[in-house]
Design a protein around this motif. Structure first.
Motif, PDB file in Angstrom:
ATOM      1  N   SER A 174       1.001  -1.322  -0.043  1.00 55.18           N
ATOM      2  CA  SER A 174      -0.129   0.320  -0.259  1.00 55.18           C
ATOM      3  C   SER A 174       0.990   1.014   0.378  1.00 55.18           C
ATOM      4  O   SER A 174       2.017   1.425  -0.367  1.00 55.18           O
ATOM      5  CB  SER A 174      -1.382  -0.023   1.279  1.00 55.18           C
ATOM      6  N   TRP A 216      -7.654   8.312  -0.992  1.00 62.20           N
ATOM      7  CA  TRP A 216      -7.709   7.348  -2.761  1.00 62.20           C
ATOM      8  C   TRP A 216      -9.064   6.314  -2.559  1.00 62.20           C
ATOM      9  O   TRP A 216      -9.536   5.966  -2.170  1.00 62.20           O
ATOM     10  CB  TRP A 216      -6.991   6.021  -2.138  1.00 62.20           C
ATOM     11  N   GLY A 220      -7.572   1.378  -5.538  1.00 62.42           N
ATOM     12  CA  GLY A 220      -6.844   1.737  -6.099  1.00 62.42           C
ATOM     13  C   GLY A 220      -6.006   2.391  -6.423  1.00 62.42           C
ATOM     14  O   GLY A 220      -4.472   2.659  -6.431  1.00 62.42           O
ATOM     15  N   VAL A 221      -6.697   2.878  -7.476  1.00 64.19           N
ATOM     16  CA  VAL A 221      -5.775   3.181  -8.937  1.00 64.19           C
ATOM     17  C   VAL A 221      -5.966   5.088  -9.333  1.00 64.19           C
ATOM     18  O   VAL A 221      -5.680   5.334 -10.775  1.00 64.19           O
ATOM     19  CB  VAL A 221      -5.943   2.608 -10.109  1.00 64.19           C
ATOM     20  N   SER A 452      -3.613   4.160   1.025  1.00 59.44           N
ATOM     21  CA  SER A 452      -4.328   3.588   0.001  1.00 59.44           C
ATOM     22  C   SER A 452      -4.859   2.032   0.623  1.00 59.44           C
ATOM     23  O   SER A 452      -4.448   1.941   1.774  1.00 59.44           O
ATOM     24  CB  SER A 452      -3.682   3.092  -1.123  1.00 59.44           C
ATOM     25  N   LEU A 455      -2.629  -2.483  -2.767  1.00 60.12           N
ATOM     26  CA  LEU A 455      -2.622  -2.287  -4.087  1.00 60.12           C
ATOM     27  C   LEU A 455      -1.880  -3.318  -4.699  1.00 60.12           C
ATOM     28  O   LEU A 455      -1.259  -4.104  -4.248  1.00 60.12           O
ATOM     29  CB  LEU A 455      -1.565  -0.850  -4.101  1.00 60.12           C
ATOM     30  N   SER A 456      -2.520  -3.594  -6.059  1.00 59.59           N
ATOM     31  CA  SER A 456      -1.887  -4.474  -6.652  1.00 59.59           C
ATOM     32  C   SER A 456      -0.807  -3.618  -8.211  1.00 59.59           C
ATOM     33  O   SER A 456      -2.029  -2.959  -8.809  1.00 59.59           O
ATOM     34  CB  SER A 456      -2.164  -6.029  -7.648  1.00 59.59           C
ATOM     35  N   TRP A 457      -0.009  -4.316  -8.504  1.00 64.11           N
ATOM     36  CA  TRP A 457       0.279  -3.507 -10.068  1.00 64.11           C
ATOM     37  C   TRP A 457      -0.919  -3.613 -11.391  1.00 64.11           C
ATOM     38  O   TRP A 457      -0.943  -4.750 -11.092  1.00 64.11           O
ATOM     39  CB  TRP A 457       2.026  -4.071 -10.359  1.00 64.11           C
TER      40      TRP A 457
END
Lengths: 477, 195
Positions: A174, A216, A220-221, A452, A455-457
């Motif tokens: 995060s 956020w 998360g984007v 946030s 998160l993931s990429w």
């Protein structure tokens, strides 16, 4: 409860947690007005923090660097006591359960770098030393070190370990966004983003004006925030994947808009506005469909800083309806309605409470404030009201300097906040379960900190998987 | 001694010679007056001179009037843009603030084309977002005062900067007192001031 869990509980009763807890009261240098009914510092709930060790990761390449990142993450999770030395005679070829048992750890983590079709993986095993068995194992794709997604991919492994052992989400994968005046431009404020472990500090906006109160999005984007760049403070939404930006609500063209809070569905935001003719209050807007501006509160008093509850059914906010110089935190239904006082107000006592933030995992609201007057200013503390607790408990988590803008981590356990200490300003993180506090970013006068979700990429095709996921090898259990 | 006396005598001789030279005969007076053409030209010249003088006088008066207008406009602008100040965590109009606002009121009444933006500010005490709300309360308080005297609300806009744009640095009452303020920006009609 698993047999292992029962065994651990049995040990809890006889062992004293080796974890060195940070006691806020011990460092107190300043006189703080007492608030009746508020307990100072952490509430030690008897949770034993299990010791864990990391056997040196094998397979070469980035193995050592990955192990180092995970060890730090597990320490920062405050859910493990990470042994930072190894017993003599460790053999990385196998698992010496008796050796690790004598060393006094409950858990052992091993990792091995493997390459398959040009992709690098880390095979991770979590060993239960008490039961001399493998608790969990998984295979995680790892981008090369230096790749933008590398550290995030490793943080996801740390969160998987937290979830394996505790069954709760971690917060290593995060980031934290905050506003700060850039060097050399004291008239402007820009948004900055930093990883949960304090690495990777990056600037996110280049507005050359005031950028404040970021939030956020649940996926998360996106980051919604207020910028003065048009001459009027308006809410914009920044897309972190493609770098695009858009205005959120453009119909009420003369309104000043502040402090967006995403509904958990990610489609709606609550925010507060200032308009001509003394019109002001809290509104909601559907940012997906671009419609349905709805005012929840309006009136003479200030009603600002809305924060949605985890299911969106309630909103915490600040109001000065009890009078100037006594802003307090209230809770109302998510669609508006009667508000209830949440902060510790007592008639004649005063008090200044602000910056509410609702936990993503529980009915807990963090906020900043204190019993202050015009001589004792900007010496606020961080508080948490736990509405799930039978006594509607209120806990104070800081006792020195100034502390503002608390925001919950995705684990619902840690809070990030903007702090001022005798040694300077910084972004700090406190563990609400133990009171342990660490400096996330030192020496920056940050404001409007917001943590946030997990998160993931999502950039250039690299996917690090969901929380606690990872591909289980065929031979796992 | 004898040498200096000789010089003095020589000087005296020169002086006498110059003074005793006879005057030249005066020129004959013109036997005739100006011709009609010349008279007419003189008449035209005098008319032109008079007109020129009148024009210059007019221009001078114009310049003076314009300078006076500019002085008045500058004074009006100065009064309109004079910052007003507030007490700690208060948006109420102080007596000294009221005096400043009444001066603005007169100018705004006489210049209906003038529009203002009120920029509200707060001192550093308190949280940044509460101070944005507080700064706006101060701006709105000023607008309410002016519209209370019958001025059209559509002439005024407000924006709040909270504690983000201090004019005075420092954590003391002197700095705070300067930072708790509303600033005024003329957004329209400024060029018509003083006319």
């Amino acid at each position: 409860m698993t047999p292992r869990g029962a065994a651990t509980l049995a040990r809890i009763t006889v062992l004293v947690a080796p974890f060195v807890v940070w006691v806020p009261g011990s460092a107190a240098q300043e006189e703080r007005a007492a608030i009746p009914g508020v307990s100072l510092g952490f509430v030690y709930e008897g949770e034993r923090i299990p010791p864990i060790a990391l056997q040196p990761f094998t397979g070469g390449g980035a193995a050592a660097e990955i192990a180092s990142i995970i060890a730090t993450d597990l320490d920062y999770s405050d859910r493990f006591y990470v042994r930072d030395s190894l017993p003599a005679g460790v053999d990385t070829e196998g698992i010496q359960y008796s050796l690790w048992d004598q060393y006094g750890v409950d858990w052992l983590l091993t990792g091995n770098i493997d390459r398959e079709d040009g992709v690098t993986f880390l095979d991770v095993e979590l060993h239960d030393i008490v039961f001399s068995s493998i608790r969990s194992r998984a295979r995680f794709p790892i981008p090369p070190p230096g790749h933008e997604a590398f550290r995030l991919a490793v943080h996801r492994i740390s969160d998987a370990v937290v979830e394996w052992v505790h069954g709760e989400p971690g917060m290593a994968a995060s980031r934290i966004v905050f506003s700060m005046r850039p060097f050399g431009n004291p008239d402007s404020k820009e948004l900055y983003v930093v990883d949960s472990d304090g690495e990777g500090l990056q600037r996110a906006t280049w507005d050359d004006d005031l950028a404040v109160s970021p939030a956020w999005s649940p996926d998360g984007v996106r980051i919604a925030y207020t910028s003065y760049k048009s001459g009027l403070p308006r809410i914009y939404e920044l897309n972190l994947v493609d770098g695009s930006e858009r205005t959120v609500e453009s119909n009420s063209s003369g309104a000043q808009q502040f402090s967006p809070s995403y509904h958990p569905d990610g489609d709606r935001i609550a925010f507060w506005t200032l308009e001509g003719g003394d019109t002001k209050g809290i509104s909601t807007y559907n940012i997906r469909d671009g419609c349905c501006l709805t005012r929840l509160i309006a009136g003479y008093h200030q009603n600002i800083q809305p924060s949605y509850s985890r299911d969106g059914s309630k909103l915490a906010f600040l109001s000065n309806r009890l009078g100037p110089q006594t802003p307090q935190i209230y809770v109302m239904p998510g669609e508006g309605g009667d508000a209830e006082l949440l902060s510790p107000y007592q008639y004649g006592q005063g008090g200044y409470f602000a910056d509410p933030d609702w936990s993503p995992t529980a009915d807990k609201v963090a906020f900043a404030g204190g019993i202050v007057d015009e001589r004792v200013y900007n010496q606020y503390d961080i508080f948490v009201r736990d509405m799930d607790a039978p006594d509607n408990r209120l806990v104070r988590l800081t006792n020195e300097g100034n502390n503002e803008d608390p925001s919950w981590a995705p684990d619902g356990r840690h809070l990030v906040f903007a702090g001022a200490r005798s040694y300077g300003y910084g972004v700090l993180v406190v563990d609400t379960a133990t009171g342990r506090t660490r400096l996330l970013v030192a020496g920056v006068r940050a404001e409007d900190t917001d943590w946030s979700p997990g998160l993931s990429w999502r950039g250039d095709g690299v996917e690090t998987g969901g929380p606690g996921s990872g591909t289980r090898p065929k031979d796992a259990r | 001694m004898s040498k200096s006396r000789l010089i003095l005598a020589a000087c005296a001789t020169v002086l006498i010679a110059t003074a005793c030279r006879p005057d030249p005969p005066p020129p004959d007076p013109a036997p005739t007056g100006p011709t009609p053409e010349e008279l007419e030209r003189m008449r035209q010249d005098s008319i032109r001179a008079a007109e020129e003088a009148a024009r210059r006088e007019h221009e001078r008066r114009e310049r003076e009037a314009e300078a006076a207008r500019e002085r008045a406009a500058a004074a009006a602008r100065r009064i309109l843009m004079e910052t007003v100040y507030f007490d700690y965590d208060e948006a109420t109009i102080r007596p000294d603030t009221e005096e400043t606002l009444r001066a603005k009121l007169d100018i705004l009444r006489n210049n209906p084309g003038v529009r203002l933006r009120m920029e509200g500010h707060a001192d550093e005490r308190g949280t940044s977002e509460y101070n944005i709300a507080l700064g706006n309360d101060r701006a709105e308080s000023v607008i309410r005062f002016l519209t209370g005297f019958g001025l059209d609300m559509g002439r005024f806009a407000s924006v709040s900067y909270g504690e983000e744009r201090p004019v005075a640095q420092g954590s003391n009452e002197a700095a705070w007192a300067q930072n708790r303020r509303v600033e005024f920006v003329i957004t329209a009609g400024g060029e018509d001031l003083g006319r």
